[in-house]
Motif scaffolding. Structure first.
Motif: not given
Length: 279
Positions: A108, A137-138, A141-142, A144-145
């Motif tokens: 993460g 993966v982490g 998620e952090a 992705g925008d």
């Protein structure tokens, strides 16, 4: 260059090869992907956009080395970011594409990874695509925008397929003319006439072998175009490498080496070494 942090290292011997360019005989006559001289990066024609492609950035690696090995190193995050920005300016690229492992921590994203990636994204000034890697993966998620993240099997950007290489490619990737991947951190072990040795980052380029994917990838709907595979050297200077010309050094990707019909190795300065197995 020593062993790969968290994966593996190597050793062995080799000889120097003949001169040439990174886009020489292993590449098609109109290559879509051209290495940037003296840099672990390439420019690619991405269907109307010019992409700057790098692999294995490993943001926050120094924090990982401290935790995993007790090695204390000052962060080189500013230097890594400056190198990317310089390459973007040098090439005039419209997009930055990271072929996986933008971050370093597998479990993460930690503060070091998030801070370095935040600074990178704020500095580059172009859209960013991340081919999802096993360390990402982490970060996906952090951020992705702010980053276009591909599935683990990669994606097509025009006639160029991009993936990290830790999983089997998506069928659409194998339908590209050129497939680009990271994950392997390829390097060659070179020896001089008196037995001294050094390790150098290297490119691998060669045609893919369709039969190696038949049992794992649904190829029935893929228009096979005899794609070339380009395996990128690691962008991060502290992430180690796999010595591809040293006996006993295996590949990490599930489709290598069987997926390569043949491959030649090239140094960052363009020196053609020939068949990587015989360097």
């Amino acid at each position: 260059m020593g062993g790969r942090d968290g994966e593996r290292g190597g050793g062995g011997g080799a000889e120097d090869g003949d001169g040439g360019g990174p886009g020489a005989p292993a590449a098609p006559s109109d290559p879509l992907v051209e290495p940037v001289p003296d840099a672990p990066a390439a420019v690619a024609d991405l269907d109307g956009e010019t992409g700057l492609l790098v692999a294995d950035y490993h943001a926050g690696i120094e924090a990982g080395l401290r935790y995993e090995r007790g090695v204390e190193l000052d962060s080189a995050g500013d230097e890594r970011r400056d190198r990317v920005c310089d390459l973007l300016a040098r090439t005039g690229a419209d997009r930055l594409v990271v072929l996986g492992d933008l971050g370093h921590r597998i479990a993460g994203a930690g503060d070091a990874e998030r801070g370095e990636v935040e600074a990178l994204l704020s500095a580059v000034g172009v859209p960013v695509t991340l081919a999802l890697g096993n360390h990402d993966v982490g970060l996906a998620e952090a951020f992705g925008d702010r980053v276009d993240v591909t599935p683990a099997g990669g994606a097509r950007l025009g006639d160029v397929g991009v993936l990290h290489g830790h999983t089997w490619p998506a069928p659409e990737v194998l339908g590209a003319r050129t497939v680009c991947m990271g994950h392997e951190h390829p390097a060659v072990r070179l020896e001089d006439a008196v037995g001294g040795g050094r390790a150098e980052k290297a490119w691998l380029r060669g045609p893919l072998a369709r039969e190696a994917f038949a049992d794992e990838v649904a190829l029935s709907g893929v228009a096979w175009r005899d794609p070339e595979l380009v395996v990128f050297p690691a962008f991060n200077d502290r992430s180690g490498g796999t010595w591809v010309n040293v006996e006993g050094q295996g590949f990490l990707a599930p489709f290598l080496p069987d997926g390569l019909a043949s491959a030649e190795a090239y140094l960052l300065d363009g020196t053609r070494l020939g068949d990587y197995r015989r360097v």
